[in-house]
Design a protein around this motif. Structure first.
Motif, PDB file in Angstrom:
ATOM      1  N   SER A 265       0.999  -1.245  -0.029  1.00  0.00           N
ATOM      2  CA  SER A 265      -0.136   0.196   0.265  1.00  0.00           C
ATOM      3  C   SER A 265       0.942   1.590   0.151  1.00  0.00           C
ATOM      4  CB  SER A 265      -1.011   0.034   0.973  1.00  0.00           C
ATOM      5  OG  SER A 265       0.232   0.096   2.314  1.00  0.00           O
TER       6      SER A 265
ATOM      7  N   THR B 230      -6.746  -2.966   7.200  1.00  0.00           N
ATOM      8  CA  THR B 230      -7.143  -2.811   6.331  1.00  0.00           C
ATOM      9  C   THR B 230      -8.184  -1.270   7.281  1.00  0.00           C
ATOM     10  OG1 THR B 230      -8.518  -4.296   5.472  1.00  0.00           O
ATOM     11  CG2 THR B 230      -6.966  -3.572   4.050  1.00  0.00           C
TER      12      THR B 230
ATOM     13  N   ILE C 164      -6.522   1.567   4.596  1.00  0.00           N
ATOM     14  CA  ILE C 164      -6.519   1.256   3.205  1.00  0.00           C
ATOM     15  C   ILE C 164      -7.503   0.996   2.070  1.00  0.00           C
ATOM     16  CG2 ILE C 164      -4.692   0.151   1.942  1.00  0.00           C
ATOM     17  CD1 ILE C 164      -2.714  -0.237   4.379  1.00  0.00           C
TER      18      ILE C 164
END
Length: 330
Positions: free
Chosen positions: A40, A203, A208
């Protein structure tokens, strides 16, 4: 009923197997977390170390950052990714390029220092990974992790086989298919539950955008876990020793050439045909399209191909196990 009892037996035994608990509950989530955080990261310029006694008019590019060094960096700096290449000025208009990149990339870097230009069509690895999408990069890493750990989580099958418990179990009213199904179910759940939880929790906590809904993510990870489970059972059936070592090597090689991390074939038709045999190639193609907004039904061919591999590995593993049973090997 037999399958449920066999599954319960594995759950009872797992409490005495610290390595399995560590792999399922600690190793897999940590490796997935590292993969997510690494994938990421925003794309950045790749850095080239330039060793020269008279560094003037350094070439400029949006692809690379040139860093002048007084001492030649070590190979470790290339391995760790501090530099993508080390360029040495020979003071005669020629340059020596040391890199783990492809020959084509090395030629581009050498021409870059000679002419100060890079072909418009050239894309660095960071740029390619950024274009692939965060979700595709993350699942590409997870694919290799799960293939390797799927073999490790078939330890009960290997253990029962080696100490002849497997044959004694089959003397009871339990079929070979029921035993393998319970082992497959155990391996699948030990892979899926920590993997899915790790991805969703990380996440959400780090905000993310992985590019998939949580429902689609569950389906895509289920496919990975099913492939890893049948691969683990197949390798355990085929090999009698050094199973994890061999399977890990196969997983790494096929994931690299299958494009899990970056395109391997560089538009070479022969290599592309060879690499398209591996299920990883089709999986990456499918998830990349889904991340870019296409529906999963647009990738029926890739989806069916993955199912063929999953079923095929299971059937071949079962066939080999049955044959070895009849020969008295197990």
């Amino acid at each position: 009923m037999n399958i449920i009892n066999l599954f319960k037996n594995k759950l009872d035994r797992v409490l005495t197997k610290k390595p399995i608990i560590i792999v399922a509950m600690i190793v897999i989530p940590i490796m997935i977390g590292i993969a997510i955080l690494f994938s990421s990261k925003p794309a950045s310029k790749e850095t080239i170390a330039f060793l020269s006694s008279n560094a003037q008019n350094l070439p400029q590019s949006s692809q690379f950052t040139v860093e002048v060094v007084d001492k030649k960096p070590t190979q470790g700096d290339l391995v760790l990714g501090k530099y993508v290449a080390i360029v040495e000025d020979k003071n005669d208009g020629n340059y020596k390029v040391t890199s783990f990149k492809s020959e084509n990339d090395i030629k581009v870097i050498e021409d870059f220092f000679k002419s100060g230009k890079i072909p418009e069509s050239y894309k660095g690895e960071d740029q390619i990974m950024a274009e692939r999408g965060v979700g595709t990069n993350i699942l590409g890493f997870i694919l290799m992790i799960l293939l390797m750990q799927g073999v490790a989580l078939t330890i009960f099958f290997e253990e029962d086989r080696n100490i002849k418990t497997f044959r004694r179990i089959l003397i009871a009213p339990v079929s070979e298919k029921e035993y393998l199904f319970s082992q497959g179910m155990f391996t699948f759940l030990c892979l899926f539950i920590p993997s899915y939880l790790a991805v969703t929790i990380i996440t959400v906590c780090f905000k993310i955008n992985i590019g998939f809904s949580f429902g689609m993510l569950a389906l895509l990870i289920m496919l990975l876990c099913a492939l890893a489970t049948t691969f683990g059972l197949f390798m355990t059936a085929v090999l009698d020793s050094e199973i994890s070592l061999v399977a890990s090597g196969i997983s790494m090689i096929t994931c690299v050439v299958g494009g899990c991390f970056i395109s391997f074939t560089d538009n070479n038709k022969v290599l592309d045909a060879i690499c398209s045999i591996f299920p990883q190639k089709h999986y990456i193609t499918m998830i990349h399209g889904i991340e870019k907004g296409s529906g999963i039904l647009e990738f029926k061919g890739q989806f069916i191909y993955l199912l063929i591999w999953i079923v095929g590995l299971w059937l071949f593993g079962s066939f080999i196990t049955n044959r070895k049973m009849k020969k008295g090997i197990y």
